[in-house]
Design an enzyme around this catalytic site. Sequence first.
Site, PDB file in Angstrom:
ATOM      1  CG  PHE A   1      -0.472  -0.030   2.601  1.00  0.00           C
ATOM      2  CD1 PHE A   1      -0.423   1.209   3.258  1.00  0.00           C
ATOM      3  CD2 PHE A   1       0.023  -1.146   3.210  1.00  0.00           C
ATOM      4  CE1 PHE A   1       0.314   1.539   4.172  1.00  0.00           C
ATOM      5  CE2 PHE A   1       0.492  -0.950   4.626  1.00  0.00           C
ATOM      6  CZ  PHE A   1       0.657   0.132   5.120  1.00  0.00           C
TER       7      PHE A   1
ATOM      8  CB  ALA B   1       8.341  -3.510   0.397  1.00  0.00           C
ATOM      9  CE  LYS B   2       3.119   3.080   3.054  1.00  0.00           C
ATOM     10  NZ  LYS B   2       3.492   3.525   4.653  1.00  0.00           N
ATOM     11  CB  ILE B   3       5.024  -5.968   2.595  1.00  0.00           C
ATOM     12  CG1 ILE B   3       5.835  -5.814   1.100  1.00  0.00           C
ATOM     13  CG2 ILE B   3       4.182  -7.253   2.598  1.00  0.00           C
ATOM     14  CD1 ILE B   3       6.778  -6.626   1.143  1.00  0.00           C
TER      15      ILE B   3
END
Length: 311
Positions: A22, A142-144
């Site tokens: 996101f 990585a904003k996983i």
Amino acid sequence: MPLREARVGILTHALHYGTGVFEGIRAHWDEPAQELFIMRPQEHYERWKQNCGILRIDVPFSPEQLCGITLELMRRNAFRTNVYVRPIAYKSAERIGVATDDQDAWAVVALPFGDYLHSEKGLHAGVSSWRRIEDNAIPARAKICGAYVNSALASDEVRRNGFDEAIFLNQNGHVAEGATCNIFMVRKGKLITPSVTENVLEGITRDSIIELAHRELSMQVVERPIGRSELYQCDELFLTGTAVGIAPIVRVDHRPVRDGAIGPIARQLQQSYFDATRGHLRAYRKWLLPVYQGQHSPAMDAIHLAETSVA
Ligand SMILES: Cc1ncc(COP(=O)(O)O)c(C=O)c1O
């Protein structure tokens, strides 16, 4: 589509296994100019697409087209207030099994949004006992979606212990970042932040602060590991992020940061950041995408292109 109509199925892969990526983008309403300024959308969408690549999720639009879609979303909602934009791309297959396939989906949601943390008087931060996730486990940069379990555990822990916000240490015991924000420290006249290899998200606000500190305060930011006990000896401490903006910390682990008041550098950066994000400083207009002016811009062409492709 209206938010209440946007639904995912109960077996969606990303819901069970956290396989989404996101972003968080803000737009700031400037009352005098009667304009809504989206902050660095191009950089956010570039980062999103790169991060999606880590999970091999395909977003079939360019950052320019995604900026166009975001503009359209703002205009159709006719927002005249601060807004938060949440792009999310995810593994969308509805079946049991962790292995991923090529079924991807994505959405961009926009909501009116006020302050994320109430930091007018400064925050009391606590170092969490949960360590920051390691790059070789789940990349923090990585904003996983699944990685935010780490942030949720830390936030929940420190809030229950009476603090306002968490500070993570990484596996080496160095200061990494907040649960949803980067961290800066002023010590011995230098502005210092952990480098991007310390298991932190490479924040776009972090980058903006580095530029503002350099141009507005003539301060060069040093990127280096920060030891935990430096937090107890520094002159200023503050968090940065799209949601939090610049949030000064005045106490950490029950110890005052210097005299326990918000420091001058945090205050100056807060003011510069406010002015820059509302279009008041010409030098930083490059960061802003105005929503309501220039209705016939290249961005609008991108919207039409995107709509044609979606149809
Ligand atoms: C873990 C984490 N660190 C830092 C940040 C700040 O990044 P940015 O300034 O790009 O919003 C965020 C927010 O996106 C975050 O979730």
